[in-house]
Design a protein around this motif. Structure first.
Motif, PDB file in Angstrom:
ATOM      1  N   THR A   1       0.846  -1.191   0.000  1.00 33.99           N
ATOM      2  CA  THR A   1       0.000   0.000   0.000  1.00 33.99           C
ATOM      3  C   THR A   1       0.883   1.244   0.000  1.00 33.99           C
ATOM      4  O   THR A   1       2.074   1.177   0.308  1.00 33.99           O
ATOM      5  CB  THR A   1      -0.910   0.023   1.238  1.00 33.99           C
ATOM      6  N   ALA A   2       0.273   2.370  -0.315  1.00 32.87           N
ATOM      7  CA  ALA A   2       1.013   3.630  -0.299  1.00 32.87           C
ATOM      8  C   ALA A   2       1.499   3.948   1.114  1.00 32.87           C
ATOM      9  O   ALA A   2       2.589   4.495   1.292  1.00 32.87           O
ATOM     10  CB  ALA A   2       0.141   4.759  -0.838  1.00 32.87           C
ATOM     11  N   SER A   3       0.718   3.588   2.123  1.00 32.31           N
ATOM     12  CA  SER A   3       1.128   3.823   3.515  1.00 32.31           C
ATOM     13  C   SER A   3       2.360   3.003   3.869  1.00 32.31           C
ATOM     14  O   SER A   3       3.278   3.487   4.531  1.00 32.31           O
ATOM     15  CB  SER A   3      -0.011   3.481   4.471  1.00 32.31           C
ATOM     16  N   LYS A   4       2.390   1.747   3.425  1.00 33.44           N
ATOM     17  CA  LYS A   4       3.552   0.884   3.672  1.00 33.44           C
ATOM     18  C   LYS A   4       4.777   1.428   2.932  1.00 33.44           C
ATOM     19  O   LYS A   4       5.887   1.423   3.461  1.00 33.44           O
ATOM     20  CB  LYS A   4       3.232  -0.543   3.217  1.00 33.44           C
ATOM     21  N   LEU A   5       4.571   1.917   1.719  1.00 31.64           N
ATOM     22  CA  LEU A   5       5.667   2.523   0.965  1.00 31.64           C
ATOM     23  C   LEU A   5       6.208   3.740   1.711  1.00 31.64           C
ATOM     24  O   LEU A   5       7.420   3.906   1.845  1.00 31.64           O
ATOM     25  CB  LEU A   5       5.194   2.929  -0.432  1.00 31.64           C
ATOM     26  N   ARG A   6       5.326   4.576   2.203  1.00 29.57           N
ATOM     27  CA  ARG A   6       5.740   5.777   2.926  1.00 29.57           C
ATOM     28  C   ARG A   6       6.542   5.418   4.177  1.00 29.57           C
ATOM     29  O   ARG A   6       7.543   6.054   4.495  1.00 29.57           O
ATOM     30  CB  ARG A   6       4.513   6.601   3.320  1.00 29.57           C
ATOM     31  N   ALA A   7       6.137   4.369   4.867  1.00 29.50           N
ATOM     32  CA  ALA A   7       6.806   3.973   6.104  1.00 29.50           C
ATOM     33  C   ALA A   7       8.191   3.378   5.850  1.00 29.50           C
ATOM     34  O   ALA A   7       9.107   3.563   6.653  1.00 29.50           O
ATOM     35  CB  ALA A   7       5.940   2.974   6.865  1.00 29.50           C
ATOM     36  N   ASP A   8       8.358   2.647   4.744  1.00 31.01           N
ATOM     37  CA  ASP A   8       9.615   1.928   4.481  1.00 31.01           C
ATOM     38  C   ASP A   8      10.209   2.269   3.121  1.00 31.01           C
ATOM     39  O   ASP A   8      10.816   1.410   2.476  1.00 31.01           O
ATOM     40  CB  ASP A   8       9.365   0.415   4.531  1.00 31.01           C
ATOM     41  N   ILE A   9      10.064   3.491   2.668  1.00 23.80           N
ATOM     42  CA  ILE A   9      10.441   3.813   1.291  1.00 23.80           C
ATOM     43  C   ILE A   9      11.905   3.507   0.980  1.00 23.80           C
ATOM     44  O   ILE A   9      12.211   2.928  -0.055  1.00 23.80           O
ATOM     45  CB  ILE A   9      10.082   5.267   0.921  1.00 23.80           C
ATOM     46  N   TYR A  10      12.820   3.854   1.871  1.00 24.32           N
ATOM     47  CA  TYR A  10      14.235   3.651   1.565  1.00 24.32           C
ATOM     48  C   TYR A  10      14.599   2.170   1.545  1.00 24.32           C
ATOM     49  O   TYR A  10      15.359   1.723   0.689  1.00 24.32           O
ATOM     50  CB  TYR A  10      15.118   4.429   2.542  1.00 24.32           C
ATOM     51  N   ARG A  11      14.050   1.403   2.455  1.00 25.92           N
ATOM     52  CA  ARG A  11      14.318  -0.033   2.466  1.00 25.92           C
ATOM     53  C   ARG A  11      13.744  -0.691   1.209  1.00 25.92           C
ATOM     54  O   ARG A  11      14.395  -1.518   0.564  1.00 25.92           O
ATOM     55  CB  ARG A  11      13.718  -0.688   3.715  1.00 25.92           C
ATOM     56  N   LEU A  12      12.531  -0.297   0.829  1.00 20.09           N
ATOM     57  CA  LEU A  12      11.901  -0.878  -0.354  1.00 20.09           C
ATOM     58  C   LEU A  12      12.634  -0.481  -1.636  1.00 20.09           C
ATOM     59  O   LEU A  12      12.816  -1.299  -2.540  1.00 20.09           O
ATOM     60  CB  LEU A  12      10.430  -0.473  -0.423  1.00 20.09           C
ATOM     61  N   LEU A  13      13.072   0.774  -1.720  1.00 22.50           N
ATOM     62  CA  LEU A  13      13.834   1.198  -2.898  1.00 22.50           C
ATOM     63  C   LEU A  13      15.169   0.466  -2.982  1.00 22.50           C
ATOM     64  O   LEU A  13      15.587   0.051  -4.071  1.00 22.50           O
ATOM     65  CB  LEU A  13      14.057   2.712  -2.872  1.00 22.50           C
ATOM     66  N   ASP A  14      15.841   0.297  -1.854  1.00 21.59           N
ATOM     67  CA  ASP A  14      17.099  -0.457  -1.847  1.00 21.59           C
ATOM     68  C   ASP A  14      16.875  -1.897  -2.292  1.00 21.59           C
ATOM     69  O   ASP A  14      17.698  -2.474  -3.002  1.00 21.59           O
ATOM     70  CB  ASP A  14      17.738  -0.438  -0.459  1.00 21.59           C
ATOM     71  N   GLN A  15      15.756  -2.464  -1.896  1.00 25.65           N
ATOM     72  CA  GLN A  15      15.425  -3.837  -2.288  1.00 25.65           C
ATOM     73  C   GLN A  15      15.247  -3.934  -3.804  1.00 25.65           C
ATOM     74  O   GLN A  15      15.731  -4.877  -4.433  1.00 25.65           O
ATOM     75  CB  GLN A  15      14.144  -4.261  -1.572  1.00 25.65           C
ATOM     76  N   VAL A  16      14.589  -2.956  -4.406  1.00 29.25           N
ATOM     77  CA  VAL A  16      14.408  -2.947  -5.864  1.00 29.25           C
ATOM     78  C   VAL A  16      15.759  -2.830  -6.564  1.00 29.25           C
ATOM     79  O   VAL A  16      16.034  -3.534  -7.533  1.00 29.25           O
ATOM     80  CB  VAL A  16      13.465  -1.797  -6.296  1.00 29.25           C
ATOM     81  N   VAL A  17      16.624  -1.967  -6.051  1.00 25.13           N
ATOM     82  CA  VAL A  17      17.943  -1.776  -6.657  1.00 25.13           C
ATOM     83  C   VAL A  17      18.775  -3.051  -6.548  1.00 25.13           C
ATOM     84  O   VAL A  17      19.430  -3.462  -7.506  1.00 25.13           O
ATOM     85  CB  VAL A  17      18.672  -0.588  -5.992  1.00 25.13           C
ATOM     86  N   GLU A  18      18.751  -3.704  -5.398  1.00 21.57           N
ATOM     87  CA  GLU A  18      19.576  -4.893  -5.177  1.00 21.57           C
ATOM     88  C   GLU A  18      19.082  -6.106  -5.951  1.00 21.57           C
ATOM     89  O   GLU A  18      19.873  -6.868  -6.491  1.00 21.57           O
ATOM     90  CB  GLU A  18      19.623  -5.220  -3.685  1.00 21.57           C
ATOM     91  N   THR A  19      17.767  -6.300  -6.003  1.00 25.04           N
ATOM     92  CA  THR A  19      17.233  -7.509  -6.626  1.00 25.04           C
ATOM     93  C   THR A  19      16.834  -7.314  -8.081  1.00 25.04           C
ATOM     94  O   THR A  19      16.789  -8.273  -8.843  1.00 25.04           O
ATOM     95  CB  THR A  19      15.993  -8.017  -5.868  1.00 25.04           C
ATOM     96  N   GLY A  20      16.504  -6.071  -8.453  1.00 21.38           N
ATOM     97  CA  GLY A  20      16.025  -5.818  -9.806  1.00 21.38           C
ATOM     98  C   GLY A  20      14.566  -6.194  -9.994  1.00 21.38           C
ATOM     99  O   GLY A  20      14.023  -6.080 -11.084  1.00 21.38           O
ATOM    100  N   ILE A  21      13.914  -6.648  -8.926  1.00 13.88           N
ATOM    101  CA  ILE A  21      12.507  -7.036  -8.995  1.00 13.88           C
ATOM    102  C   ILE A  21      11.646  -5.792  -8.791  1.00 13.88           C
ATOM    103  O   ILE A  21      11.819  -5.072  -7.812  1.00 13.88           O
ATOM    104  CB  ILE A  21      12.178  -8.098  -7.927  1.00 13.88           C
ATOM    105  N   PRO A  22      10.728  -5.519  -9.713  1.00 16.00           N
ATOM    106  CA  PRO A  22       9.879  -4.336  -9.572  1.00 16.00           C
ATOM    107  C   PRO A  22       9.035  -4.385  -8.302  1.00 16.00           C
ATOM    108  O   PRO A  22       8.651  -5.456  -7.832  1.00 16.00           O
ATOM    109  CB  PRO A  22       8.973  -4.382 -10.802  1.00 16.00           C
TER     110      PRO A  22
END
Length: 73
Positions: free
Chosen positions: A4-25
């Protein structure tokens, strides 16, 4: 799995790092719409593991191989 957008807001940097590291959208659900955050640099082929042990000859032999007798246009 979409977050959800709320979950993204709470963990945005961790989630963005995960996308960069794994390449999974990362999929985000917002007001009934599905959005994606995807990495744009590099190719999906860049994320494939290298397997040099599968090439059982010198790569230069493949470059200079004459296939003209096999080619049927």
């Amino acid at each position: 799995m979409a977050v959800t957008a709320s979950k993204l807001r709470a963990d945005i940097y961790r989630l963005l790092d995960q996308v960069v590291e794994t390449g999974i959208p990362l999929e985000i659900e917002r007001k009934g719409h599905l959005l994606r955050i995807v990495p744009v640099d590099g190719s999906p082929l860049d994320r494939l593991p290298r397997r040099p042990e599968y090439l059982r000859c010198d790569p230069e032999e493949l470059v200079h191989q004459d296939w003209s007798s096999e080619w049927q246009p």
